[in-house]
Design an enzyme around this catalytic site. Sequence first.
Site, PDB file in Angstrom:
ATOM      1  N   TYR A 318      13.342  35.039 118.414  1.00  0.00           N
ATOM      2  CA  TYR A 318      11.998  35.610 118.200  1.00  0.00           C
ATOM      3  C   TYR A 318      12.032  36.908 117.401  1.00  0.00           C
ATOM      4  O   TYR A 318      10.979  37.534 117.224  1.00  0.00           O
ATOM      5  CB  TYR A 318      11.325  35.925 119.545  1.00  0.00           C
ATOM      6  N   CYS A 344      29.020  32.255 114.428  1.00  0.00           N
ATOM      7  CA  CYS A 344      29.006  32.155 112.968  1.00  0.00           C
ATOM      8  C   CYS A 344      27.609  31.786 112.454  1.00  0.00           C
ATOM      9  O   CYS A 344      27.401  30.733 111.872  1.00  0.00           O
ATOM     10  CB  CYS A 344      30.039  31.144 112.510  1.00  0.00           C
ATOM     11  N   GLU A 345      26.647  32.649 112.748  1.00  0.00           N
ATOM     12  CA  GLU A 345      25.289  32.488 112.235  1.00  0.00           C
ATOM     13  C   GLU A 345      24.758  33.896 111.988  1.00  0.00           C
ATOM     14  O   GLU A 345      24.915  34.770 112.844  1.00  0.00           O
ATOM     15  CB  GLU A 345      24.371  31.820 113.273  1.00  0.00           C
TER      16      GLU A 345
END
Length: 414
Positions: A318, A344-345
């Site tokens: 959010y 890994c983002e």
Amino acid sequence: MASPFLSSPSGLVCDGVSVADIARAVGTPAYIYSAARLRAAYRAIDDAFAGYPHRVHYAMKANSTLAIVRLLKDLGSCADANSGGEVQVALRAGFAPDDVVFTGVGKSRDELARAIASGVGIINAESPGEIDRIAEIAVGLGCEARVALRVNPDIDARTNAKISTGLKTNKFGVALDDARAIYRERLGRPGLRFTGVHIHIGSQITSLEPLVRASEVLVDLALALQADGVPLEHVDLGGGLGISYDGRDIISPADYALAVLPALRRCGLPVVLEPGRSIVAHAGALVARVVDTKQFPDGRRFAVLDAGMGELVRPAMYGSFHRIVPVTPRPGPELPWDLVGPICESSDVFGTDRPMPPIEVDDLVAILDAGAYGSVMASNYLRHTLSPEVLVDGGAWTVIRRRQTFDEMLALEA
Ligand code: LLP
């Protein structure tokens, strides 16, 4: 009311108990909750409505760990369950079925049948089709289900679009204009007893105006239904009261009550409240350990934590703000840091440009106000095991959920 996590000469404490000591004993990441803060938040809402017949049904979706649910039950709270699983948790926590409201936009036949058979107090129905399924199941079981219909008033709760539920573009409830006919056509049908009307326009609501409008719509409809001969016993205002994540002043439970009580008094019916976040958010923190630090040529500093979006998804999902504080601050100047997770983002970020004292690998940080929609939304992403949860009460602490083991995580797999 502020966070119970305070800095002291010996480092961050939760109600006087050292957060570093707890982290040393249970490892990180870990959720830590203050029982005193939970009690105070529950009482603030209960007290705010003291002059009017009301029932607080704690929205378990915010945090349904058994010990938390039991603590609220012991204070006199009732429960709002949003799934068959939450109904079961409520019953295991010791709630009488009668004290449970069953809400939720998509209840399966199986969930409905179990809930009706166990005698839940009220089912908040989301559609005419669901009311018909409830009636059919209740007749099959030879009983009567108490039902409130959820109406969608097309009110903008002025909160994050992802947690706004009262607009006609949202999937929730039935159109306000259809509500009377839906009740009228089903009045007296075997298996059904219409006891109330329900509304819930969103979460983390920080302005009174949409809440006031929702209360007016709800009461107007209740009066119209009574005129139609529906023997209502309550109105349900839902949850949604926001909290301050950044420490600035915000509407209080008392402001909320003062704002909605004039409408409620027009009908005089007991009100059901479904607060979740406002009861548990401030009580909890997620404690994490720094596993790496680095600095890029442009000056950007990163502290990589052992907790990520798998432990607390709110910032990634959010864009939510949570304060982050060092558990044992090192002496030195504050500099801007990005505090990020190990996943890994690029969305796996808890905070950017946060002024922090010097940070080194193995330091601990606490992500505050994580008691609501924290542990309940956690996952095994990246094969992280679910974090333990600790409750601090009266100067002592207990593990209320231990860390999942690696074998437990794999136990379901062939
Ligand atoms: N009643 C109903 C029907 C609800 O759908 C909700 C929350 C509540 C009560 C409790 O609302 P509260 O008092 O906690 O605002 N995961 C999101 C929040 C989703 C809330 C959904 N409904 C977040 O982390 O912000």
